[in-house]
Design an enzyme around this catalytic site. Structure first.
Site, PDB file in Angstrom:
ATOM      1  N   LYS A  14     -73.863 -15.223   5.270  1.00 17.89           N
ATOM      2  CA  LYS A  14     -72.698 -14.616   4.614  1.00 17.89           C
ATOM      3  C   LYS A  14     -72.273 -15.420   3.382  1.00 17.89           C
ATOM      4  CE  LYS A  14     -70.039 -14.990   8.273  1.00 17.89           C
ATOM      5  NZ  LYS A  14     -70.858 -15.594   9.344  1.00 17.89           N
ATOM      6  N   ARG A  88     -62.269 -12.159  12.116  1.00 16.38           N
ATOM      7  CA  ARG A  88     -63.127 -12.573  13.218  1.00 16.38           C
ATOM      8  C   ARG A  88     -62.599 -12.096  14.568  1.00 16.38           C
ATOM      9  NH1 ARG A  88     -65.422 -17.189  10.389  1.00 16.38           N
ATOM     10  NH2 ARG A  88     -67.087 -18.173  11.582  1.00 16.38           N
ATOM     11  N   ARG A 127     -79.511 -27.521   8.770  1.00 16.50           N
ATOM     12  CA  ARG A 127     -78.882 -27.250   7.478  1.00 16.50           C
ATOM     13  C   ARG A 127     -78.117 -28.445   6.897  1.00 16.50           C
ATOM     14  NH1 ARG A 127     -74.792 -22.126   7.297  1.00 16.50           N
ATOM     15  NH2 ARG A 127     -73.442 -23.417   8.592  1.00 16.50           N
ATOM     16  N   ARG A 161     -72.389 -30.283   8.071  1.00 16.26           N
ATOM     17  CA  ARG A 161     -71.122 -29.873   8.675  1.00 16.26           C
ATOM     18  C   ARG A 161     -70.996 -30.438  10.086  1.00 16.26           C
ATOM     19  NH1 ARG A 161     -70.250 -23.538   7.731  1.00 16.26           N
ATOM     20  NH2 ARG A 161     -69.531 -23.776   9.875  1.00 16.26           N
ATOM     21  N   ARG A 172     -69.911 -21.542  18.852  1.00 12.49           N
ATOM     22  CA  ARG A 172     -69.650 -20.597  17.761  1.00 12.49           C
ATOM     23  C   ARG A 172     -70.277 -19.240  18.063  1.00 12.49           C
ATOM     24  NH1 ARG A 172     -71.995 -24.250  13.280  1.00 12.49           N
ATOM     25  NH2 ARG A 172     -71.739 -22.538  11.792  1.00 12.49           N
TER      26      ARG A 172
HETATM   27  P1  ADP Z   1     -69.814 -20.003  10.283  1.00 12.47           P
HETATM   28  O1  ADP Z   1     -69.708 -18.547   9.954  1.00 12.47           O
HETATM   29  O2  ADP Z   1     -71.089 -20.607   9.799  1.00 12.47           O
HETATM   30  O3  ADP Z   1     -69.561 -20.336  11.723  1.00 12.47           O
HETATM   31  P2  ADP Z   1     -67.330 -20.613   8.794  1.00 12.47           P
HETATM   32  O4  ADP Z   1     -67.342 -21.580   7.688  1.00 12.47           O
HETATM   33  O5  ADP Z   1     -67.061 -19.198   8.491  1.00 12.47           O
HETATM   34  O6  ADP Z   1     -68.729 -20.812   9.517  1.00 12.47           O
HETATM   35  O7  ADP Z   1     -66.273 -21.082   9.911  1.00 12.47           O
HETATM   36  C1  ADP Z   1     -66.260 -22.381  10.428  1.00 12.47           C
HETATM   37  C2  ADP Z   1     -65.158 -22.537  11.478  1.00 12.47           C
HETATM   38  O8  ADP Z   1     -63.877 -22.296  10.885  1.00 12.47           O
HETATM   39  C3  ADP Z   1     -65.219 -21.557  12.652  1.00 12.47           C
HETATM   40  O9  ADP Z   1     -66.103 -21.995  13.669  1.00 12.47           O
HETATM   41  C4  ADP Z   1     -63.750 -21.541  13.098  1.00 12.47           C
HETATM   42  O10 ADP Z   1     -63.424 -22.707  13.824  1.00 12.47           O
HETATM   43  C5  ADP Z   1     -63.011 -21.607  11.774  1.00 12.47           C
HETATM   44  N1  ADP Z   1     -62.731 -20.254  11.224  1.00 12.47           N
HETATM   45  C6  ADP Z   1     -63.196 -19.762  10.039  1.00 12.47           C
HETATM   46  N2  ADP Z   1     -62.747 -18.506   9.823  1.00 12.47           N
HETATM   47  C7  ADP Z   1     -61.990 -18.182  10.908  1.00 12.47           C
HETATM   48  C8  ADP Z   1     -61.266 -17.015  11.301  1.00 12.47           C
HETATM   49  N3  ADP Z   1     -61.239 -15.914  10.523  1.00 12.47           N
HETATM   50  N4  ADP Z   1     -60.598 -17.037  12.487  1.00 12.47           N
HETATM   51  C9  ADP Z   1     -60.615 -18.131  13.268  1.00 12.47           C
HETATM   52  N5  ADP Z   1     -61.286 -19.266  12.963  1.00 12.47           N
HETATM   53  C10 ADP Z   1     -61.966 -19.302  11.798  1.00 12.47           C
END
Ligand code: ADP
Ligand code: ZN
Length: 217
Positions: A14, A88, A127, A161, A172
């Site tokens: 994404k 999410r 990564r 990360r 996740r």
């Molecule tokens: P990825 O899609 O690779 O897991 P992101 O960078 O989108 O990574 O998100 C990393 C972390 O940030 C998530 O595992 C969560 O803890 C938090 N997070 C990000 N966006 C949201 C969201 N919309 N709602 C709740 N937690 C979020």
């Protein structure tokens, strides 16, 4: 410009596709993950509060992320938003619908990026990114030409990360299946869903997304 959601599990690509759309179409990427990581780095109270939750791979509360998105949408007129990693949960999806209505905007497409779980684990656990320019590398599939030095900008600050470990990734993925994957049905029922093959080559995925964008209004 259209407003779109990129939907898919962690590691679906994404962020990579969002950055391309920013470069090629001057769209605006709204990544709640990036916003939360920035809050963490800045040392704000909210950042401290979410750090441990993120490191475990769990979702941050709806209240916090909806607040972040509300702030961004309030200031920016014109649209062309790419929601990346948001919504999410169903509550976040409802909140986004309301926020868009309140600001007179429309959601043009929800693009689901399909990938299989084994590929995700392999993608994510190898990564790393350049701390200087954000270029993304991978131990097996795309290492830097010179170990530890960015091909694009020459920086030697490579970062991994904190939640890209195998254990956090399992969490996740579970969060994704329990709380986020119902959004696929939600947006399908609204007639907004398109799916693309996230396992294809990066350029092919970009092409599929372009097709969706160009077919809309
Ligand atoms: P990825 O899609 O690779 O897991 P992101 O960078 O989108 O990574 O998100 C990393 C972390 O940030 C998530 O595992 C969560 O803890 C938090 N997070 C990000 N966006 C949201 C969201 N919309 N709602 C709740 N937690 C979020
Ligand atoms: Zn770099």
């Amino acid at each position: 410009m259209p407003n779109i959601i990129l939907l898919g599990p962690p590691g679906a690509g994404k962020g990579t596709q969002a950055k391309r759309l920013v470069d090629e179409r001057q769209m605006v990427q709204l990544s709640t993950g990036d916003m939360l990581r920035e809050a963490k780095t800045s040392g704000s109270e909210m950042g401290r509060k979410v750090a441990a939750v993120m490191e475990r791979g769990e979702l941050v509360t709806d209240e916090i992320v909806i607040g972040l998105i509300r702030e961004k949408l309030g200031g920016a007129a014109g649209g062309g938003f790419i929601f990346d990693g948001f919504p999410r949960t169903l509550a976040q999806a409802d909140a986004l619908g309301q926020l868009m209505a309140d600001t007179g905007q429309k959601l043009n497409a929800v693009i689901e990026m399909r990938v299989d779980d084994a590929a995700l684990v392999a993608r994510i656990t190898g990564r790393y990114t350049c701390g200087g320019c954000g270029a993304v590398y991978h131990d097996q599939t795309k290492p830097t030409a010179v170990a530890g030095v960015c091909d694009s900008c020459g920086s030697d600050k490579m970062v991994r990360r904190a939640d890209d470990t195998e254990e956090a990734l399992r969490t996740r993925l579970m969060e994704y299946y329990k709380k986020t994957s119902p959004l696929i049905g939600y947006y399908y029922a609204k007639g907004a869903l398109s799916s693309v093959d996230g396992l294809a080559e990066m350029d092919v995925v970009a092409g599929s997304i372009a097709t969706v964008l160009n077919s809309g209004d």
